[in-house]
Design an enzyme around this catalytic site. Structure first.
Site, PDB file in Angstrom:
ATOM      1  N   GLY A   1       0.833  -1.202   0.000  1.00  0.00           N
ATOM      2  CA  GLY A   1       0.000   0.000   0.000  1.00  0.00           C
ATOM      3  C   GLY A   1       0.861   1.242   0.000  1.00  0.00           C
TER       4      GLY A   1
ATOM      5  N   GLY B   1      -1.767  -1.148   9.674  1.00  0.00           N
ATOM      6  CA  GLY B   1      -2.401   0.136   9.946  1.00  0.00           C
ATOM      7  C   GLY B   1      -3.751   0.248   9.273  1.00  0.00           C
ATOM      8  N   THR B   2      -4.114  -0.755   8.479  1.00  0.00           N
ATOM      9  CA  THR B   2      -5.402  -0.779   7.794  1.00  0.00           C
ATOM     10  C   THR B   2      -6.494  -1.165   8.785  1.00  0.00           C
ATOM     11  OG1 THR B   2      -4.203  -1.611   5.863  1.00  0.00           O
ATOM     12  CG2 THR B   2      -6.608  -1.653   5.770  1.00  0.00           C
ATOM     13  N   THR B   3      -7.568  -0.400   8.818  1.00  0.00           N
ATOM     14  CA  THR B   3      -8.672  -0.723   9.719  1.00  0.00           C
ATOM     15  C   THR B   3      -9.680  -1.628   9.010  1.00  0.00           C
ATOM     16  OG1 THR B   3      -9.795   1.325   9.076  1.00  0.00           O
ATOM     17  CG2 THR B   3      -8.434   1.393  11.055  1.00  0.00           C
TER      18      THR B   3
ATOM     19  N   MET C   1      -0.576   7.428   3.441  1.00  0.00           N
ATOM     20  CA  MET C   1       0.132   6.805   4.561  1.00  0.00           C
ATOM     21  C   MET C   1       1.318   5.995   4.067  1.00  0.00           C
ATOM     22  SD  MET C   1      -0.442   6.985   7.880  1.00  0.00           S
ATOM     23  CE  MET C   1      -0.200   5.358   8.583  1.00  0.00           C
TER      24      MET C   1
ATOM     25  N   GLY D   1     -11.312   3.209  13.146  1.00  0.00           N
ATOM     26  CA  GLY D   1     -10.831   2.221  14.098  1.00  0.00           C
ATOM     27  C   GLY D   1     -10.485   2.832  15.439  1.00  0.00           C
TER      28      GLY D   1
ATOM     29  N   HIS E   1     -12.335  12.723   9.620  1.00  0.00           N
ATOM     30  CA  HIS E   1     -11.316  12.235   8.702  1.00  0.00           C
ATOM     31  C   HIS E   1     -11.519  12.847   7.311  1.00  0.00           C
ATOM     32  CE1 HIS E   1     -10.398   9.206  11.757  1.00  0.00           C
ATOM     33  NE2 HIS E   1      -9.289   8.976  11.083  1.00  0.00           N
ATOM     34  N   HIS E   2     -10.498  12.706   6.492  1.00  0.00           N
ATOM     35  CA  HIS E   2     -10.558  13.174   5.101  1.00  0.00           C
ATOM     36  C   HIS E   2     -11.639  12.402   4.343  1.00  0.00           C
ATOM     37  CE1 HIS E   2      -8.420   9.433   3.980  1.00  0.00           C
ATOM     38  NE2 HIS E   2      -7.780   9.624   5.125  1.00  0.00           N
TER      39      HIS E   2
ATOM     40  N   LYS F   1     -11.384   8.470   3.202  1.00  0.00           N
ATOM     41  CA  LYS F   1     -11.319   7.339   4.138  1.00  0.00           C
ATOM     42  C   LYS F   1     -12.396   6.327   3.785  1.00  0.00           C
ATOM     43  CE  LYS F   1     -11.190   6.056   9.028  1.00  0.00           C
ATOM     44  NZ  LYS F   1     -10.095   5.092   8.776  1.00  0.00           N
TER      45      LYS F   1
ATOM     46  N   ASN G   1      -4.501   3.332  15.297  1.00  0.00           N
ATOM     47  CA  ASN G   1      -3.875   4.651  15.196  1.00  0.00           C
ATOM     48  C   ASN G   1      -2.420   4.544  15.634  1.00  0.00           C
ATOM     49  OD1 ASN G   1      -3.196   7.474  15.428  1.00  0.00           O
ATOM     50  ND2 ASN G   1      -5.391   7.893  15.546  1.00  0.00           N
TER      51      ASN G   1
END
Length: 244
Positions: free
Chosen positions: A8, A77-79, A13, A143, A133-134, A137, A105
């Site tokens: 990713g 880090g992926t929810t 990120m 999360g 959030h942006h 998302k 987070n």
């Protein structure tokens, strides 16, 4: 040097993670992948210590399985992972003698926000969460908001226990409900990731707030998780377990 793959890598990120890993002399970034690359093939052809997944909720569970089955630790880090999926990841990681560190987070300030909230909840009757959030998302609530509600409820199970006398004129106006705590999700351009935890009691209210100005805020926590991965086994859910 610890050999790293970032899955990713072309997202916001992911790009920040590439820079952070490359800037650390103890880490060796050996591959960057995105949606058109085959994670399984790369893992089979390279010796990888830690794979960082910063992809999408739709594929994160499959990615974690692929990472663990190919003898790499996973930092996620992926929810979007369900409780059932987290349990399966934990079992698989233990079978493979690897760790899977899942962090809703990576910002250390956000972890402290949640920790302070569990302490504050003991002195207030009610609590609600607003997360911002942006507009790109992929999931809601965040999360972080879900984990915040879980931690507050665990600390004070009776939070929000007295029902309100209200009529929701438009369904959803009072937000989502997690562990009896309303969560309101805002998606708007110009925001990275912010959260307000609002507490109320007789004659007073208090807000614990965390704001992220740029994704650089997540990088110290991400690098901390990467370096801790080889010392752990099974599932670690939440960066707070690496701060104590």
């Amino acid at each position: 040097m610890t050999k790293i793959i970032i899955n990713g890598s072309k997202g916001n990120m992911g790009q920040a993670a590439v820079k952070a890993v490359q800037s650390d002399p103890s880490l060796n970034l050996i591959a960057t992948l995105d949606k058109d690359d085959c994670l399984k093939t790369i893992l089979k052809n390279k010796s990888v210590d830690v794979t960082i997944d910063l992809t999408h909720p739709s594929c994160v569970f499959e990615n974690v399985q692929t990472i663990l089955k190919n003898k790499s630790h996973a930092v996620v880090g992926t929810t979007g992972l369900s409780q059932e999926q987290l349990t399966l990841c934990d079992n698989l990681a233990k079978e493979q003698n690897k760790s899977v560190i899942v962090c809703p987070n990576f910002a250390i300030g956000a972890i402290l926000m949640m920790r302070f909230a569990t302490q504050a909840a003991k002195f207030f009757d009610r609590c609600e969460i607003i997360e911002y959030h942006h507009d790109k998302k992929a999931d809601a609530p965040s999360g972080t908001a879900i984990k915040t509600a879980e931690l507050i409820s665990k600390s004070v199970p009776e939070i929000n226990s007295i029902p309100l006398k209200e009529d929701e004129l438009i369904k959803g106006a009072r937000g989502a409900n997690k562990n009896n705590i309303p969560i309101h999700s805002i998606r708007i351009p110009g925001v990275v990731a912010n959260q307000d935890i609002i507490f109320g009691a007789l004659g007073q209210s208090m807000t614990i707030k965390h704001e992220t100005i740029s994704r650089d805020a997540f990088m110290p926590g991400l690098i901390l998780a990467v370096k801790a991965a080889s010392e752990k086994k099974g599932l670690i859910y939440g960066l707070e377990h690496l701060l104590d």
